[in-house]
Design an enzyme around this catalytic site. Structure first.
Site, short mmCIF file in Angstrom:
data_model
loop_
_atom_site.label_atom_id
_atom_site.label_comp_id
_atom_site.label_asym_id
_atom_site.label_seq_id
_atom_site.Cartn_x
_atom_site.Cartn_y
_atom_site.Cartn_z
N ASP A 1 0.92 -1.12 0.09
CA ASP A 1 0.14 -0.13 -0.30
C ASP A 1 1.14 1.29 0.12
O ASP A 1 2.53 1.42 -0.64
CB ASP A 1 -0.69 0.38 1.31
CG ASP A 1 -2.01 0.80 1.34
OD1 ASP A 1 -1.90 1.79 0.48
OD2 ASP A 1 -2.99 0.43 1.60
N HIS B 1 1.97 1.92 -3.36
CA HIS B 1 1.28 2.80 -3.88
C HIS B 1 1.86 4.35 -3.68
O HIS B 1 1.32 4.99 -4.12
CB HIS B 1 0.00 2.44 -3.30
CG HIS B 1 -0.49 1.88 -3.46
ND1 HIS B 1 -1.96 1.27 -3.08
CD2 HIS B 1 -0.72 0.10 -4.10
CE1 HIS B 1 -1.84 -0.16 -3.01
NE2 HIS B 1 -1.37 -0.52 -3.81
#
Ligand code: NAG
Ligand code: NAG
Ligand code: NAG
Ligand code: NAG
Ligand code: NAG
Ligand code: NAG
Ligand code: NAG
Ligand code: NAG
Length: 388
Positions: free
Chosen positions: A217, A240
């Site tokens: 993430d 991310h």
């Protein structure tokens, strides 16, 4: 109890062979002396708590030692302050492992909680913290714990910490003022769900520097009433990217004075991202990303005011004073730059010295946006969608 001797050597200029040394003695508490087994099978959390109570309760400068060549199995535990000790150092030299998912008796939002401890120094040289996330990741809807949370810890220093395989985010920084994290190494697989590297929430004067983050993430997520956050020298990827937000729901809906500099995004899905919920309130302002290297980042620059929701809206989080400067490298998606602002508009956006090309030779990439206002200079792809 054993004494730890720290010898600082000051080298004189005149001759490299003359050195002036002095010893500072800090009383150190070793978890082994409090009954920890460190065999990787016995639950050592009660021994750790006894060691913590002694460390925290004593006066002066104290040190808690988690020694090398041991593996400590710990159930969820809380290191709680305020302490009598004026400063506490935790030395993580050995390995710390979490129980597997089916051994957790109830849900905790975090495995290790450090709360209300001021002047804490954590040094993890030679140590390793393993959250055993692989036992959790298959259960996406499960409430999964973070590895470590620093809550209301002011004047915090954390260095040389290595954390792997978190069930959820690796490090949460909640409600802290003045913290420096350096030489942190975080590693979880690209497909592990919600494994943010850092989550900075409601905190101020935070500096995260010279660290390596690979996760499933955000490498770093900054949200909820955070301000004066510096992020420098981060190798991010996979992951991310570095995100501000999501902002807009609830009262913890501001982010300002965020400075991200000298970071690399390698194989990340995003790069520099600001995300807000539609129909929310609050603001994101005074945010700078500069000197960013991109190696196959999918969508390197994003402002997304419709995060998680595309419903029409007439109000939203105010986004202004956002600078993207000195981006260089390759992207995967054709849409290299996305400035997707709500109907209220984003203002004072600066794009400067940006050169993003497709990692596929000769392929065109573009910039897309709506309701975005500001200035563009020396930017490839051109962003004619940005209006003054
Ligand atoms: C520092 O401690 C070491 C080991 O106890 C000792 O040999 C040395 O003399 C000490 N140095 C000073 C400057 O006190
Ligand atoms: C701090 O010291 C006082 C007095 O010795 C003691 O009563 C108290 O329990 C100590 N605090 C902690 C957190 O141990
Ligand atoms: C962040 O960086 C700026 C500019 O380099 C510096 O002035 C400021 O003190 C830094 N703040 C923190 C919290 O490290
Ligand atoms: C980013 O990549 C460049 C080029 O490979 C390298 O020299 C630099 O040290 C990297 N920076 C970080 C913060 O990893
Ligand atoms: C965030 O800041 C606002 C305004 O100062 C305040 O009302 C709110 O309680 C804060 N929320 C948190 C979670 O700190
Ligand atoms: C926006 O939020 C307000 C209250 O916060 C609500 O009354 C309204 O229905 C929302 N509008 C949309 C389009 O979701
Ligand atoms: C625009 O943003 C820059 C960078 O955050 C800031 O210094 C400046 O004050 C802003 N100007 C306006 C008019 O908001
Ligand atoms: C900007 O890029 C688009 C798409 O690549 C192109 O069609 C357009 O001519 C460019 N505009 C300028 C002013 O270079």
């Amino acid at each position: 109890m054993q004494n730890l001797i720290i010898c600082a050597l000051l080298l004189a200029f005149i001759s490299p062979f003359i050195c002036i040394g002095f010893n500072v003695t800090i009383d150190a508490y070793n978890v082994i002396d409090f009954g920890a087994k460190g065999d990787g099978k016995t639950d050592d959390s009660q021994a750790f708590l006894r060691a913590w109570e002694s460390t925290c309760g004593a006066e002066g400068m104290r040190s808690l030692v988690i020694p090398q060549n041991y593996k400590f199995l710990l159930s969820p535990l809380k290191f709680k302050g305020p302490c009598n000790a004026s400063s506490i150092q935790i030395q993580i030299r050995g390995k710390i492992v979490a129980p597997a998912k089916n051994e957790w008796v109830s849900y905790y939002f975090t495995w290790i909680l450090m709360t209300n401890v001021n002047g804490l120094i954590v040094d993890g040289s030679e140590g390793l913290i393993d959250g055993l996330g692989s036992t959790w990741w298959p259960c996406k809807p499960c409430q999964r714990p973070s590895v470590i949370t620093f809550n209301a810890c002011n004047d915090l220093r954390v260095s040389n910490l290595r954390i792997v395989n978190s069930p959820r985010s690796h490090i949460n920084v909640n409600d802290c003022v003045n913290a420096i994290f350096s030489a942190i190494s975080i590693h979880s697989p690209v497909n592990s769900p919600n494994t943010d590297g850092f989550n900075v929430y409601a905190s101020k004067n935070i500096w995260i520097r010279d660290s390596t983050i690979a996760s499933g993430d955000d490498c770093i997520g900054i949200s909820g009433n955070s301000s004066y956050v510096n992020v420098t020298g981060i190798a991010c990827g996979p992951g991310h990217g570095i995100s501000i937000g999501s902002l807009g729901k609830g009262s913890d809906n501001t982010a300002e004075q965020i400075y991200v500099q000298n970071c690399n995004f390698t194989g990340t899905t995003n790069g520099a991202r600001i995300k807000t919920f539609p129909n929310g309130s609050g603001y994101a302002r005074g945010i700078t990303f500069e000197q960013i290297k991109l190696i196959k980042a999918r969508n390197p620059i994003i402002i997304d005011q419709f995060y998680d929701d595309y419903s029409p809206t007439d109000k939203g989080v105010e986004v202004s004073g956002i600078t993207f400067r000195g981006f260089d490298g390759t992207c995967v998606h054709d849409e290299a730059i996305t400035l997707n602002c709500g109907p209220q508009g984003c203002f004072n956006i600066t794009l400067d010295q940006i050169k993003i090309v497709s990692y596929e030779q000769g392929k065109q990439v573009y910039c897309s946006g709506k309701n975005a206002h500001g200035t563009v200079t020396s930017t490839t792809p051109n962003c004619s969608c940005l209006s003054p």
